[in-house]
Scaffold this active site. Structure first.
Site, PDB file in Angstrom:
ATOM      1  N   GLU A 234       1.021  -1.186  -0.131  1.00  0.00           N
ATOM      2  CA  GLU A 234      -0.009   0.006   0.048  1.00  0.00           C
ATOM      3  C   GLU A 234       0.877   1.389   0.173  1.00  0.00           C
ATOM      4  O   GLU A 234       1.395   1.826   1.281  1.00  0.00           O
ATOM      5  CB  GLU A 234      -0.691  -0.161   1.315  1.00  0.00           C
ATOM      6  CG  GLU A 234      -1.966  -1.013   1.205  1.00  0.00           C
ATOM      7  CD  GLU A 234      -2.814  -0.966   0.403  1.00  0.00           C
ATOM      8  OE1 GLU A 234      -3.081   0.237  -0.157  1.00  0.00           O
ATOM      9  OE2 GLU A 234      -3.725  -1.809  -0.100  1.00  0.00           O
TER      10      GLU A 234
ATOM     11  N   CYS B 213      -2.674   9.302   2.317  1.00  0.00           N
ATOM     12  CA  CYS B 213      -2.114   8.764   0.941  1.00  0.00           C
ATOM     13  C   CYS B 213      -3.461   8.798  -0.041  1.00  0.00           C
ATOM     14  O   CYS B 213      -3.220   8.836  -1.156  1.00  0.00           O
ATOM     15  CB  CYS B 213      -2.030   7.264   1.005  1.00  0.00           C
ATOM     16  SG  CYS B 213      -3.402   6.274   1.867  1.00  0.00           S
TER      17      CYS B 213
HETATM   18  P1  NAD Z   1       8.228   4.873   4.676  1.00  0.00           P
HETATM   19  O1  NAD Z   1       8.239   4.059   3.426  1.00  0.00           O
HETATM   20  O2  NAD Z   1       9.453   5.691   5.012  1.00  0.00           O
HETATM   21  O3  NAD Z   1       8.409   4.083   6.124  1.00  0.00           O
HETATM   22  C1  NAD Z   1       7.191   3.090   6.383  1.00  0.00           C
HETATM   23  C2  NAD Z   1       7.704   2.062   7.102  1.00  0.00           C
HETATM   24  O4  NAD Z   1       8.871   1.091   6.611  1.00  0.00           O
HETATM   25  C3  NAD Z   1       8.257   2.377   8.613  1.00  0.00           C
HETATM   26  O5  NAD Z   1       7.731   1.684   9.502  1.00  0.00           O
HETATM   27  C4  NAD Z   1       9.855   2.195   8.355  1.00  0.00           C
HETATM   28  O6  NAD Z   1      10.660   2.073   9.722  1.00  0.00           O
HETATM   29  C5  NAD Z   1       9.749   1.140   7.610  1.00  0.00           C
HETATM   30  N1  NAD Z   1      11.124   0.709   6.692  1.00  0.00           N
HETATM   31  C6  NAD Z   1      12.111   1.527   6.362  1.00  0.00           C
HETATM   32  N2  NAD Z   1      12.901   0.845   5.637  1.00  0.00           N
HETATM   33  C7  NAD Z   1      12.649  -0.406   5.665  1.00  0.00           C
HETATM   34  C8  NAD Z   1      12.966  -1.698   5.133  1.00  0.00           C
HETATM   35  N3  NAD Z   1      14.308  -1.629   4.275  1.00  0.00           N
HETATM   36  N4  NAD Z   1      12.502  -2.871   5.183  1.00  0.00           N
HETATM   37  C9  NAD Z   1      11.397  -2.868   5.956  1.00  0.00           C
HETATM   38  N5  NAD Z   1      10.695  -1.689   6.359  1.00  0.00           N
HETATM   39  C10 NAD Z   1      11.154  -0.337   6.292  1.00  0.00           C
HETATM   40  O7  NAD Z   1       6.880   5.549   4.631  1.00  0.00           O
HETATM   41  P2  NAD Z   1       6.381   6.540   5.494  1.00  0.00           P
HETATM   42  O8  NAD Z   1       7.075   8.015   5.633  1.00  0.00           O
HETATM   43  O9  NAD Z   1       6.222   6.433   7.152  1.00  0.00           O
HETATM   44  O10 NAD Z   1       4.830   6.952   5.155  1.00  0.00           O
HETATM   45  C11 NAD Z   1       4.447   7.715   4.232  1.00  0.00           C
HETATM   46  C12 NAD Z   1       4.203   7.057   2.936  1.00  0.00           C
HETATM   47  O11 NAD Z   1       3.276   6.191   3.094  1.00  0.00           O
HETATM   48  C13 NAD Z   1       3.502   8.129   2.070  1.00  0.00           C
HETATM   49  O12 NAD Z   1       4.049   7.826   0.654  1.00  0.00           O
HETATM   50  C14 NAD Z   1       1.951   7.674   1.885  1.00  0.00           C
HETATM   51  O13 NAD Z   1       1.353   7.964   0.565  1.00  0.00           O
HETATM   52  C15 NAD Z   1       2.258   6.206   2.166  1.00  0.00           C
HETATM   53  N6  NAD Z   1       0.856   5.700   2.692  1.00  0.00           N
HETATM   54  C16 NAD Z   1       0.109   4.971   2.127  1.00  0.00           C
HETATM   55  C17 NAD Z   1      -1.034   4.512   2.385  1.00  0.00           C
HETATM   56  C18 NAD Z   1      -1.847   3.266   1.683  1.00  0.00           C
HETATM   57  O14 NAD Z   1      -2.818   2.680   2.083  1.00  0.00           O
HETATM   58  N7  NAD Z   1      -1.618   3.168   0.257  1.00  0.00           N
HETATM   59  C19 NAD Z   1      -1.256   4.706   3.571  1.00  0.00           C
HETATM   60  C20 NAD Z   1      -0.654   5.680   4.263  1.00  0.00           C
HETATM   61  C21 NAD Z   1       0.522   6.073   3.928  1.00  0.00           C
END
Ligand code: NAD
Length: 521
Positions: free
Chosen positions: A250, A284
């Site tokens: 997502e 999002c």
């Molecule tokens: P991010 O990708 O920076 O981090 C998300 C999670 O991934 C965090 O818990 C982080 O610690 C973890 N992470 C980081 N590197 C990793 C790795 N190598 N392996 C596994 N996990 C890892 O995202 P963010 O800044 O926290 O969130 C914002 C983004 O999320 C925006 O782009 C937004 O659009 C998206 N989002 C999407 C939805 C949806 O349902 N499609 C909902 C909410 C937010």
């Protein structure tokens, strides 16, 4: 998020990294709210092993029992809703109404929906067999085991629990890696889980930075549900591919809103303001770009600006306000860059455009008119309180522009014509298209939710999302017992070959036996 962005602004106490903890700060006041440990790979593996043992006992409980247990958890969340809203308001900076409606209520509704519907959705079903009528075909759903849930910071209660609930109701255990930006809320949700008598190890929480998320992927989980940025999503997909773990992604969104010439201008303007500025645009499915038909453009933009100026900003932990804080400071830099770029390209900031001085991390709701696709604000995810608007001359132009994106999560169409709404919706490249409303599908547990293109793949919520938590098992049973010597088995002789050749023609040509057979039972 890269490591430099990931850790920025998280630790005011310079000894925090040495103590291996993440500190969480209130975006509005900068107050230190608490800290959580950075968990190492071995600790993550241990949580997953304990979850696996708990899952074995959980999976054999009848589904009605599992649903009943989850209703107890729902009630515990409702009983503690004030406390949860308070923590959400302080840790994310979101207004209390949004904490209550977008987080607590959605979780309560999801549990209620799945508790009522999961027994039906996951019941085994018999498939009608059209050719091999002597066999009976049953499709059944079996839990996968341990589901790893990796979440972002914008909905730190709703998003992880959305996936936990679906996983657990289907008979799995879940281990959540919450965002390092907002780790306290999931910690409280886990404490409530334990306090209300749910099997403790069935839900695990592992805290830390990206490396802890990566360790979760390497800990033997059976499915990963990842919600976050496109960049991290690609790394997660690669890690899952390497281990052949299925994953649901997502990712980001760039939701277009098409305002047709016949739209109700007042309704559309209010929806743009709500959809663009709720949670300071950090959703999002926020309205991230508006295509306004030239016939209504001026009236619509004036009204959007008027309504935006009426929004009251404040500290949601102390007062009722419309606009709270920006949860993750990096988004303020992103917003400023988009605005500077748009202005250079001739767009006009109609209101907002800068930080809110009285808060540590907050940004004015901003409306930018006169944009086009040369502006980054129209093509890249903003994830902040900016609504960029572009004029279009036709429905066709709006559709082409809406689809000119690498993302495809949500989209919105505003028109007074049901037929036009449906026609446009069916041509938009997005996982969900909403006509005459915004954000609402995020709170519809019956509907599958997810993206097209780089917004990800797989679906959460709805029947599709619940079944995705399961292995699909096909049981091929006897309906009628044939003689031990099967006509389609050995020995292969010329006689049987000729017999099949004739038989196949008779069966499959139009109006043949197969058509009549399939109409039988
Ligand atoms: P991010 O990708 O920076 O981090 C998300 C999670 O991934 C965090 O818990 C982080 O610690 C973890 N992470 C980081 N590197 C990793 C790795 N190598 N392996 C596994 N996990 C890892 O995202 P963010 O800044 O926290 O969130 C914002 C983004 O999320 C925006 O782009 C937004 O659009 C998206 N989002 C999407 C939805 C949806 O349902 N499609 C909902 C909410 C937010």
């Amino acid at each position: 998020m890269n490591e430099a962005v990931e850790t920025s602004g998280l630790r005011a106490d310079p000894s925090a990294p040495k103590r291996n903890v993440i500190q969480s700060f209130a975006p509005i006041t900068g107050e230190l709210l608490g800290e959580v440990p950075v968990m190492a790979a071995e600790q993550v593996k241990d949580v997953v092993s304990r979850a696996r043992r708990a899952q074995e006992l959980w999976a054999v409980r009848p589904i009605a029992d599992r649903c009943q247990a989850l209703l107890v958890y729902r009630d515990a969340i409702l009983d503690h809703s004030e406390e949860l809203c308070d923590l959400l308001a302080r840790e994310t900076g979101k207004p209390r109404h949004e904490a209550l409606l977008h987080e607590v209520m959605i979780v309560a509704d999801l549990i209620t929906y799945f508790a009522n519907e999961a027994p039906r959705i996951l019941a085994s079903e018999e498939r009608s067999v059209h050719l091999l009528k002597y066999r009976k075909s049953i499709v059944s759903y079996a839990p996968r085991g341990v589901v790893g849930v990796i979440g972002p910071w914008n909905f730190p209660l709703q998003l992880p629990l959305r996936d936990v609930i679906a996983a657990v109701v289907a008979g799995n255990a879940a281990v959540v890696k919450p965002s390092e930006v907002t780790p306290l809320i999931m910690a409280r949700a886990k404490a409530l889980w334990d306090e209300c008598g749910m099997p403790e190890d069935l839900l695990g929480v592992v805290t830390g930075l990206g490396a802890t998320g990566a360790a979760l992927l390497d800990s033997g989980i059976n499915l990963c549900v990842f919600t976050g940025s496109v960049g991290t999503g690609k790394r997660v997909a690669a890690a899952c591919g390497e281990r052949l773990i299925p994953c649901i992604l997502e990712l980001g969104g760039k939701a277009p809103l098409i305002a047709c010439a016949d739209c109700d201008v007042e309704r559309t303007a209010r929806a743009i303001v709500n959809g663009g500025f709720a949670n300071s645009g950090q959703i999002c499915i926020s309205v991230e770009r508006v295509y306004a038909h030239r016939d209504i453009h001026d009236r619509l933009v004036d009204r959007v600006v008027e309504l935006t100026r009426e929004l009251r900003s404040g500290d949601p932990s102390k007062e009722f306000c419309d606009i709270g804080g920006v949860t993750f400071e990096h988004q303020i830099d992103v917003a400023e860059k988009h605005i500077a770029d748009a202005v250079t390209k001739g767009a006009r900031v109609r209101c907002g455009g800068k930080r809110i001085a009285k808060a540590k991390m907050a940004f004015e709701p901003t409306v930018i008119d006169g944009c086009d696709h040369t502006c980054t604000v129209m093509t890249e995810e903003i994830f902040g309180p900016i609504v960029p608007i572009m004029t279009v001359s036709s429905e066709e132009e709006a559709i082409q522009l809406a689809n000119a994106s690498h993302l495809g999560l949500n989209a919105y169409v505003f028109t007074e014509s049901d037929a036009r709404g449906r026609r446009i919706a069916e041509r938009i490249e997005a996982g969900s298209v909403v006509v005459n409303d915004v954000l609402i599908n995020g709170g519809m547990p019956e509907a599958p939710f997810g993206g097209m293109k780089q917004s990800g793949y797989g679906r959460v919520m709805g029947e599709e999302g619940l079944r995705a938590m399961c292995h699909v098992r096909h049981l091929c049973l006897d309906r009628v017992k044939l003689p031990a010597k099967s006509p389609i088995g050995f020995p292969y002789t010329e006689t049987t070959y000729r017999w099949f050749q004739k038989g196949i023609r008779a069966m499959f040509r139009s109006g043949g036996v197969i058509k009549r057979l399939s109409q039988l039972f």
